[in-house]
Design a protein around this motif. Structure first.
Motif, PDB file in Angstrom:
ATOM      1  N   ILE A   1       9.502 -15.831   5.384  1.00  0.00           N
ATOM      2  CA  ILE A   1       8.921 -15.022   6.458  1.00  0.00           C
ATOM      3  C   ILE A   1       9.684 -15.346   7.728  1.00  0.00           C
ATOM      4  CG2 ILE A   1       6.876 -14.627   7.864  1.00  0.00           C
ATOM      5  CD1 ILE A   1       5.207 -15.237   5.387  1.00  0.00           C
ATOM      6  N   GLY A   2      10.160 -14.308   8.419  1.00  0.00           N
ATOM      7  CA  GLY A   2      10.915 -14.499   9.653  1.00  0.00           C
ATOM      8  C   GLY A   2      10.136 -14.019  10.864  1.00  0.00           C
ATOM      9  N   PHE A   3      10.301 -14.723  11.962  1.00  0.00           N
ATOM     10  CA  PHE A   3       9.698 -14.349  13.236  1.00  0.00           C
ATOM     11  C   PHE A   3      10.789 -13.806  14.154  1.00  0.00           C
ATOM     12  CE2 PHE A   3       7.156 -17.815  11.445  1.00  0.00           C
ATOM     13  CZ  PHE A   3       5.915 -17.202  11.403  1.00  0.00           C
ATOM     14  N   PRO A   4      10.446 -12.956  15.131  1.00  0.00           N
ATOM     15  CA  PRO A   4      11.465 -12.378  16.018  1.00  0.00           C
ATOM     16  C   PRO A   4      12.214 -13.419  16.854  1.00  0.00           C
ATOM     17  CG  PRO A   4       9.306 -11.372  16.418  1.00  0.00           C
ATOM     18  CD  PRO A   4       9.120 -12.458  15.418  1.00  0.00           C
ATOM     19  N   LYS A   5      11.565 -14.562  17.099  1.00  0.00           N
ATOM     20  CA  LYS A   5      12.184 -15.663  17.845  1.00  0.00           C
ATOM     21  C   LYS A   5      11.486 -16.950  17.425  1.00  0.00           C
ATOM     22  CE  LYS A   5       9.075 -15.205  21.763  1.00  0.00           C
ATOM     23  NZ  LYS A   5       8.906 -15.146  23.178  1.00  0.00           N
ATOM     24  N   ARG A   6      11.960 -18.075  17.919  1.00  0.00           N
ATOM     25  CA  ARG A   6      11.332 -19.360  17.598  1.00  0.00           C
ATOM     26  C   ARG A   6       9.918 -19.367  18.170  1.00  0.00           C
ATOM     27  NH1 ARG A   6      14.048 -25.101  18.940  1.00  0.00           N
ATOM     28  NH2 ARG A   6      15.771 -23.981  17.958  1.00  0.00           N
ATOM     29  N   VAL A   7       8.962 -19.746  17.336  1.00  0.00           N
ATOM     30  CA  VAL A   7       7.555 -19.766  17.736  1.00  0.00           C
ATOM     31  C   VAL A   7       6.966 -21.148  17.477  1.00  0.00           C
ATOM     32  CG1 VAL A   7       7.181 -17.295  17.340  1.00  0.00           C
ATOM     33  CG2 VAL A   7       6.817 -18.905  15.474  1.00  0.00           C
ATOM     34  N   LYS A   8       5.872 -21.436  18.185  1.00  0.00           N
ATOM     35  CA  LYS A   8       5.092 -22.645  17.945  1.00  0.00           C
ATOM     36  C   LYS A   8       3.981 -22.282  16.981  1.00  0.00           C
ATOM     37  CE  LYS A   8       5.275 -25.709  21.880  1.00  0.00           C
ATOM     38  NZ  LYS A   8       4.578 -26.216  23.052  1.00  0.00           N
ATOM     39  N   ILE A   9       3.872 -23.035  15.902  1.00  0.00           N
ATOM     40  CA  ILE A   9       2.851 -22.772  14.898  1.00  0.00           C
ATOM     41  C   ILE A   9       1.948 -23.994  14.808  1.00  0.00           C
ATOM     42  CG2 ILE A   9       2.417 -22.302  12.460  1.00  0.00           C
ATOM     43  CD1 ILE A   9       5.192 -20.981  12.375  1.00  0.00           C
ATOM     44  N   SER A  10       0.639 -23.762  14.871  1.00  0.00           N
ATOM     45  CA  SER A  10      -0.308 -24.873  14.770  1.00  0.00           C
ATOM     46  C   SER A  10      -0.960 -24.940  13.394  1.00  0.00           C
ATOM     47  CB  SER A  10      -1.387 -24.749  15.843  1.00  0.00           C
ATOM     48  OG  SER A  10      -2.063 -23.506  15.713  1.00  0.00           O
ATOM     49  N   LYS A  11      -1.014 -23.788  12.699  1.00  0.00           N
ATOM     50  CA  LYS A  11      -1.658 -23.776  11.394  1.00  0.00           C
ATOM     51  C   LYS A  11      -1.082 -22.652  10.546  1.00  0.00           C
ATOM     52  CE  LYS A  11      -5.953 -22.347  11.079  1.00  0.00           C
ATOM     53  NZ  LYS A  11      -7.421 -22.291  11.106  1.00  0.00           N
ATOM     54  N   VAL A  12      -0.913 -22.928   9.253  1.00  0.00           N
ATOM     55  CA  VAL A  12      -0.504 -21.923   8.278  1.00  0.00           C
ATOM     56  C   VAL A  12      -1.559 -21.909   7.183  1.00  0.00           C
ATOM     57  CG1 VAL A  12       1.191 -21.310   6.519  1.00  0.00           C
ATOM     58  CG2 VAL A  12       1.965 -22.144   8.731  1.00  0.00           C
ATOM     59  N   ALA A  13      -1.976 -20.712   6.786  1.00  0.00           N
ATOM     60  CA  ALA A  13      -2.940 -20.569   5.699  1.00  0.00           C
ATOM     61  C   ALA A  13      -2.362 -19.606   4.672  1.00  0.00           C
ATOM     62  CB  ALA A  13      -4.271 -20.059   6.228  1.00  0.00           C
ATOM     63  N   ILE A  14      -2.708 -19.826   3.412  1.00  0.00           N
ATOM     64  CA  ILE A  14      -2.218 -18.972   2.340  1.00  0.00           C
ATOM     65  C   ILE A  14      -3.358 -18.707   1.363  1.00  0.00           C
ATOM     66  CG2 ILE A  14      -1.368 -20.922   0.975  1.00  0.00           C
ATOM     67  CD1 ILE A  14       0.977 -19.083   0.084  1.00  0.00           C
ATOM     68  N   GLN A  15      -3.429 -17.470   0.888  1.00  0.00           N
ATOM     69  CA  GLN A  15      -4.334 -17.098  -0.188  1.00  0.00           C
ATOM     70  C   GLN A  15      -3.468 -16.703  -1.369  1.00  0.00           C
ATOM     71  OE1 GLN A  15      -6.822 -14.017   1.483  1.00  0.00           O
ATOM     72  NE2 GLN A  15      -8.514 -15.460   1.648  1.00  0.00           N
ATOM     73  N   CYS A  16      -3.674 -17.361  -2.499  1.00  0.00           N
ATOM     74  CA  CYS A  16      -2.827 -17.134  -3.667  1.00  0.00           C
ATOM     75  C   CYS A  16      -3.664 -17.317  -4.928  1.00  0.00           C
ATOM     76  CB  CYS A  16      -1.630 -18.063  -3.640  1.00  0.00           C
ATOM     77  SG  CYS A  16      -2.039 -19.809  -3.382  1.00  0.00           S
ATOM     78  N   TYR A  17      -3.023 -17.095  -6.062  1.00  0.00           N
ATOM     79  CA  TYR A  17      -3.719 -17.216  -7.337  1.00  0.00           C
ATOM     80  C   TYR A  17      -2.816 -17.899  -8.352  1.00  0.00           C
ATOM     81  CZ  TYR A  17      -6.633 -15.902 -11.325  1.00  0.00           C
ATOM     82  OH  TYR A  17      -7.424 -15.939 -12.449  1.00  0.00           O
ATOM     83  N   LEU A  18      -3.320 -18.951  -8.966  1.00  0.00           N
ATOM     84  CA  LEU A  18      -2.662 -19.711 -10.034  1.00  0.00           C
ATOM     85  C   LEU A  18      -1.446 -20.529  -9.587  1.00  0.00           C
ATOM     86  CD1 LEU A  18      -2.972 -17.154 -12.977  1.00  0.00           C
ATOM     87  CD2 LEU A  18      -4.371 -19.191 -12.560  1.00  0.00           C
ATOM     88  N   VAL A  19      -1.312 -20.798  -8.284  1.00  0.00           N
ATOM     89  CA  VAL A  19      -0.227 -21.655  -7.786  1.00  0.00           C
ATOM     90  C   VAL A  19      -0.626 -23.106  -8.022  1.00  0.00           C
ATOM     91  CG1 VAL A  19       1.026 -22.418  -5.734  1.00  0.00           C
ATOM     92  CG2 VAL A  19       0.537 -19.988  -6.080  1.00  0.00           C
ATOM     93  N   GLN A  20       0.290 -23.889  -8.588  1.00  0.00           N
ATOM     94  CA  GLN A  20       0.009 -25.303  -8.835  1.00  0.00           C
ATOM     95  C   GLN A  20       0.608 -26.181  -7.732  1.00  0.00           C
ATOM     96  OE1 GLN A  20       1.205 -26.738 -12.683  1.00  0.00           O
ATOM     97  NE2 GLN A  20       0.094 -28.643 -12.446  1.00  0.00           N
TER      98      GLN A  20
END
Length: 104
Positions: A18-37
């Protein structure tokens, strides 16, 4: 869209960026997925998607018949690109339904 998702082709590891238009500050990333180990998240601060460095790697819990939801707190974290690597799975195919990044 909650009606769409990305699915793997059956071999592991699998990855998406995933690319952002410029450098960003990220405090949290969340993901919803299925069957990922096992999931690894890497970042790049370059103008191009190169020079990735590992940020977090986690073994997810198997949740039969429902989506897995994982949140990763990333204090003082900057990125231009995020690479998500699905290293292993509980089945031959997995799906990613949503990725969210919070920050400025």
């Amino acid at each position: 869209s909650s009606k769409t998702f990305w699915t793997t082709t059956g071999m592991f590891p699998q990855e998406f960026i995933i690319g952002f238009p410029k450098r960003v500050k990220i405090s949290k990333v969340a993901i919803q997925c299925y069957l990922v180990q096992t999931l690894r998240i890497e970042r790049s601060v370059s103008e191009d998607p190169v020079g990735f460095e590992e940020c977090v790697e986690k073994d997810l819990q198997h949740t039969e018949g429902q989506l897995q939801t994982e949140e990763f707190s990333l204090p003082d974290f900057q990125a231009t690109y995020l690479r998500f690597i699905i290293k292993s799975a509980f089945d031959h195919f997995v799906s990613v339904h949503r990725v969210m990044a919070e920050g400025t």
